[in-house]
Every structure is written in structure tokens, then in C-alpha cells.
Scaffold this active site. Sequence first.
Site, short mmCIF file in Angstrom:
data_model
loop_
_atom_site.label_atom_id
_atom_site.label_comp_id
_atom_site.label_asym_id
_atom_site.label_seq_id
_atom_site.Cartn_x
_atom_site.Cartn_y
_atom_site.Cartn_z
N ASN A 105 43.65 -51.97 49.76
CA ASN A 105 44.06 -53.06 48.88
C ASN A 105 43.66 -52.73 47.45
O ASN A 105 42.74 -51.94 47.23
CB ASN A 105 43.35 -54.36 49.31
CG ASN A 105 43.72 -55.55 48.46
OD1 ASN A 105 44.89 -55.73 48.10
ND2 ASN A 105 42.74 -56.38 48.10
N GLY A 135 55.58 -57.40 42.66
CA GLY A 135 55.76 -56.07 43.27
C GLY A 135 55.61 -54.89 42.32
O GLY A 135 56.11 -53.81 42.61
N LYS A 173 48.81 -67.08 63.33
CA LYS A 173 48.67 -65.86 62.53
C LYS A 173 48.78 -64.63 63.43
O LYS A 173 49.34 -63.61 63.05
CB LYS A 173 47.31 -65.88 61.84
CG LYS A 173 47.06 -64.69 60.97
CD LYS A 173 45.79 -64.87 60.17
CE LYS A 173 45.59 -63.69 59.25
NZ LYS A 173 45.53 -64.04 57.86
N HIS A 208 42.54 -54.68 43.79
CA HIS A 208 42.12 -55.98 43.25
C HIS A 208 41.78 -55.82 41.77
O HIS A 208 41.12 -54.86 41.39
CB HIS A 208 40.91 -56.49 44.04
CG HIS A 208 40.48 -57.85 43.60
ND1 HIS A 208 41.18 -58.99 43.94
CD2 HIS A 208 39.45 -58.25 42.82
CE1 HIS A 208 40.59 -60.05 43.40
NE2 HIS A 208 39.54 -59.63 42.71
N ARG A 242 47.41 -62.82 51.18
CA ARG A 242 47.10 -63.34 52.50
C ARG A 242 45.99 -62.46 53.08
O ARG A 242 45.99 -61.25 52.84
CB ARG A 242 48.38 -63.21 53.33
CG ARG A 242 48.44 -63.96 54.59
CD ARG A 242 49.88 -63.93 55.09
NE ARG A 242 50.75 -64.75 54.25
CZ ARG A 242 50.80 -66.08 54.31
NH1 ARG A 242 50.09 -66.73 55.20
NH2 ARG A 242 51.60 -66.74 53.50
N LEU A 243 45.10 -63.08 53.84
CA LEU A 243 44.08 -62.26 54.52
C LEU A 243 44.70 -61.55 55.70
O LEU A 243 45.45 -62.15 56.46
CB LEU A 243 42.97 -63.18 55.06
CG LEU A 243 41.79 -63.50 54.16
CD1 LEU A 243 40.79 -64.36 54.92
CD2 LEU A 243 41.12 -62.23 53.66
C1 GRF Z 1 47.81 -57.38 41.17
O1 GRF Z 1 47.00 -57.75 40.08
C2 GRF Z 1 46.97 -57.00 42.35
O2 GRF Z 1 45.80 -56.34 42.01
C3 GRF Z 1 46.64 -58.34 42.96
O3 GRF Z 1 47.83 -59.09 42.82
C4 GRF Z 1 48.56 -58.59 41.71
C5 GRF Z 1 49.93 -58.20 42.23
O4 GRF Z 1 50.78 -57.73 41.23
N1 GRF Z 1 46.16 -58.21 44.31
P1 GRF Z 1 52.12 -56.98 41.62
O5 GRF Z 1 52.86 -57.88 42.59
O6 GRF Z 1 51.76 -55.66 42.24
O7 GRF Z 1 52.85 -56.82 40.34
#
Ligand code: GRF
Length: 206
Positions: free
Chosen positions: A113, A17, A71, A115, A97-98
Site C-alpha cells: 500500500n 487512480g 466482507k 500512504h 477499504r481495509l
Molecule cells: C493517494 O494519496 C494514496 O496515497 C492514498 O489515496 C490517494 C489516492 O490517490 N492512499 P490516487 O487515486 O492514486 O490518485
Amino acid sequence: MPGDKPMRLALFASGRGSNAMAIISAVRSGKLKNIVPVVVVCDKEKAPVIGKARDAGIPCELFLPKTFDSKEAYERAILVHLRDFDVHGIALAGYMRLVGPVLVDAYPDRIVNIHPSLLPAFPGLHAQKQALDYGVRVTGVTVHFVDLLMDHGPIILQRAVSVLPEDTEETLGSRLLSVEHEAYIEALEVLSMGRLRIYGRRVLWT
Ligand code: GRF
């Protein structure tokens, strides 16, 4: 989403988080002005984000997919809660999760999101390890709108991060994470001001 009213945001997280907490802190410190984080949605019983959100005074709702028949039922239950909280937008912050059609249709172009790679390179799990294994010299982070495919929707913002010869998954991951936190806040600021227009795969900042 017009930029006149603060965007009531739900944060979806499955683990540590840190992105969710960075967003909450940015709101509290006045760095992120047009966002109100109203609820954290978590799908993992033991996720550290649950305690962190509650310590920060944000309600954290736990939804365990295995306790639903499908889902669709799982997402419908989440949707009821999001409506109770009058949520306008969703930021996935390490939500493993998708997202399915129930939520994507309920929040068109209002789910984003983050990534830890320069998409479309290295989607999915362990993007940092994928980048190291491939031998790229530059990787980075991507904030994008969410569609039904994994790490796929139109790209809002990307930031590059150099891969150093001595990098491990941990060192690269931690540099990426700091950049993630800044990039997510910047993207949410622009989104919440109603400044993003989507044309096909391209997102224009107005
Ligand atoms: C992050 O690297 C995010 O980009 C990816 O999962 C990780 C989550 O980290 N989707 P956190 O739980 O926000 O510390």
C-alpha cells in the site's frame, strides 16, 4: 516471490487512480520492468480510475461491497477473479477499504500500500490535512506491506517531503502525490525482483 518471472499485479483503487496510472505508465515506458499490471479492481461505481484503466487497455473489474452479504463474500469473489488473472501480487493504490483475512491470507507478504505520510504518523483519511493541522515541518510518503490493521504493515520505503509555511492541503497534497508515484514505482521494482526480506517489522533490501 522469485524475481525470475514478471510479477502479475492487480491494482486496487477507489477513486482518481493517479497511482495506478503512474504504475501502468512506468511499465509501458520500460521504467518498471518486472511487473505486468493485469487487472484493476475497483469498489466504487463512479470512480474515475475505471475509465482511465480501460482507456489504458487494462481490464477494470467493479466489485461493490454492498452487493455482497459480508466482507468475506466480497473478498472471496475478488479472489476468484484474481486467480482467473493469475495475479501474484496486489498494489493498493487509493483503495479506501481495509483488506480482510481472505485476501491477506491468499497473498501473504504480496500486498502493498502507499500512504501520504511518514507512518506511523497520520494514518487513515486526510493524512495531508492531519500533517498541516499538527504543524509538522516534514511529512512524506510510505510504501508498506499490508496486514489486517490500517496503514500498519512493515515499511518498505519512505520519502520525506517538507511542509512549506504557505502550504494548503491541495499544494502539499500535490507535492506528496508526485513523490508517491516515484516511491511506489521504486518499491514495486524491488518487490518484483524478490529483493525484500521481512524480519518482524523490519524490511531488508537485499
Ligand atoms: C493517494 O494519496 C494514496 O496515497 C492514498 O489515496 C490517494 C489516492 O490517490 N492512499 P490516487 O487515486 O492514486 O490518485
